[in-house]
Design a protein around this motif. Structure first.
Motif, PDB file in Angstrom:
ATOM      1  N   ALA A   1       0.833  -1.311  -0.053  1.00  0.00           N
ATOM      2  CA  ALA A   1       0.149   0.053   0.101  1.00  0.00           C
ATOM      3  C   ALA A   1       0.790   1.090  -0.032  1.00  0.00           C
ATOM      4  O   ALA A   1       0.769   2.114  -0.667  1.00  0.00           O
ATOM      5  CB  ALA A   1      -0.766   0.119   1.274  1.00  0.00           C
TER       6      ALA A   1
ATOM      7  N   GLY B   1      -3.878  -2.494   2.210  1.00  0.00           N
ATOM      8  CA  GLY B   1      -2.781  -3.043   1.288  1.00  0.00           C
ATOM      9  C   GLY B   1      -3.363  -4.448   1.015  1.00  0.00           C
ATOM     10  O   GLY B   1      -3.098  -4.952   0.221  1.00  0.00           O
TER      11      GLY B   1
ATOM     12  N   THR C   1      -5.277  -4.477  -2.005  1.00  0.00           N
ATOM     13  CA  THR C   1      -4.547  -4.482  -3.377  1.00  0.00           C
ATOM     14  C   THR C   1      -4.050  -5.737  -3.624  1.00  0.00           C
ATOM     15  O   THR C   1      -3.974  -6.137  -4.841  1.00  0.00           O
ATOM     16  CB  THR C   1      -3.289  -3.709  -3.149  1.00  0.00           C
TER      17      THR C   1
END
Length: 401
Positions: A196, A378, A381
């Motif tokens: 991230a 994160g 993602t």
């Protein structure tokens, strides 16, 4: 050895991946900019972009003036094409967040836990998933995947080895997949924080970096040459279990003298209590840590503990500087941010005392920019990264490695 021939379909997917990744990471971008950045012909870029617009994954996002010609149309990944879910598994809390593809939060749920037993974690993650979907009204078939950030080492089959918690080969991915048809991806929390920050935060633009996570535990994500460095079996980055003092305090992993035993929030609080400091009023770990930081301004025992903590952390950073020569170290994690907000100048100065002068002169030490929720962000993602690598082709496997 058997070699697989590269087909036209492989090349097309690879080119789509390059274009889609550039649009996602650095967009909005024009077709002309994409051609220059990717070294693909204008015709190839135009054809592939037209294809992805028809599929709904890419959309036009306004235009900019060009020199001596028509305005250039800008392109972006369509935020509502699909959704992603990120889950952060902590020792006292499971946070589950639903995002659109622009990583705008759509729904969030926090579920406190008493002990991070595998079955408890799985139940809370799945209940949190159901909650954010119900709250938002987003159907499950519109979700690209569920990314889960955990402590410990995560192998290629989404099996977790978290020695500090007694997790020995826990098949977390399979356990989660038994409760949902949404594809599952699992990774270490420091790695998701690192991804991230490298994409959207303080690590952006760096090619060699360390993103350090300091919370109850301690870990790090290593980035070398612009790519995540995982080691032989994905256990690289266990920085918290490097030895900072031979024969020192016993760590939760069973070894003695680990960095985590001196800078992890739980251990910092333990050291304060062992030093005979005044009793803290907060019972929650995060609140107690914040209270200790405030107490350090007026209480000698608290000030001594915090000074020692910064000293140990600076020595840990200096080891990273000397060993991997990063251009940037990003300090994150809830405890890391609390420490950095008060002591970052002192931390930088202390690192300079421990590290070799030349590599220290080449590194910047900064704070995480994405805040305390960056681990869950994160984790979200992870399915996006898979989508970009696959050139926008939707996943079918339920547990993705």
């Amino acid at each position: 050895m058997e070699y697989r021939r590269t087909t036209v379909r492989d090349m097309r997917r690879s080119n789509r991946s390059v274009i889609l990744t550039d649009i996602y990471r650095d967009g909005p971008l024009s077709r002309q900019e994409l051609s220059v950045r990717t070294s693909l012909s204008a015709a190839s870029v135009s054809n592939l972009v037209t294809e992805m617009i028809a599929e709904g994954i890419v959309e036009e996002a306004g235009s900019v003036e060009s020199e001596g010609g028509r305005p250039r149309v800008l392109l972006r990944v369509a935020p509502g094409f699909r959704y992603v879910v990120g889950a952060e598994v902590g020792e006292t809390l499971v946070r589950v967040e639903l995002f659109d593809l622009a990583l705008k939060v759509v729904a969030t749920v926090d579920r406190p836990i008493d002990a991070p037993e595998p079955e408890v974690v799985v139940r809370h993650v799945l209940e949190g998933l159901a909650s954010v979907l119900s709250t938002s009204g987003v159907p499950a078939d519109r979700v690209l995947g569920l990314g889960v950030a955990v402590f410990g080492i995560v192998d290629a089959n989404a099996v977790v080895h978290a020695q500090t918690l007694g997790w020995d080969g826990v098949p977390l991915g399979r356990m989660l997949a038994e409760g949902t048809d949404i594809p599952i991806l699992v990774d270490n929390g420091a790695n998701t924080l690192g991804q991230a920050e490298m994409w959207f935060g303080a690590g952006r633009g760096a090619t060699d970096a360390v993103v350090a996570l300091v919370g109850s535990g301690v870990g790090a994500a290593l980035v070398a040459g612009g790519s995540s460095y995982r080691g032989t079996r994905s256990s690289a980055g266990e920085w918290g279990h490097t030895t900072i003092m031979y024969g020192g305090r016993e760590c939760r992993c069973g070894a003695k003298g680990c960095l985590e035993a001196y800078v992890g929030a739980e251990d910092v609080l333990d050291r304060y209590r062992e030093a005979g400091g005044a009793e803290l009023t907060a019972t929650d770990e995060e609140a107690a840590f914040a209270e200790l930081l405030v107490a350090a301004e007026t209480s000698e025992p608290a000030a001594t503990i915090m000074a020692d903590t910064i000293g140990y952390l600076s020595a840990g950073f200096a080891n990273l500087v000397n060993l991997v020569n990063p251009e940037r170290i990003v300090l994150g994690g809830w405890a890391g941010l609390l420490l950095g907000e008060r002591y970052l100048p002192r931390l930088r100065e202390e690192v300079g005392r421990h590290a070799l002068r030349q590599p220290y002169s080449q590194v910047s030490i900064v704070l995480c920019e994405l805040g305390r929720d960056a681990v869950a962000l994160g984790a979200a993602t992870l399915p996006i990264l898979r989508l970009l690598r696959d050139g926008g082709v939707l996943p079918s496997a339920r547990v993705l490695t």
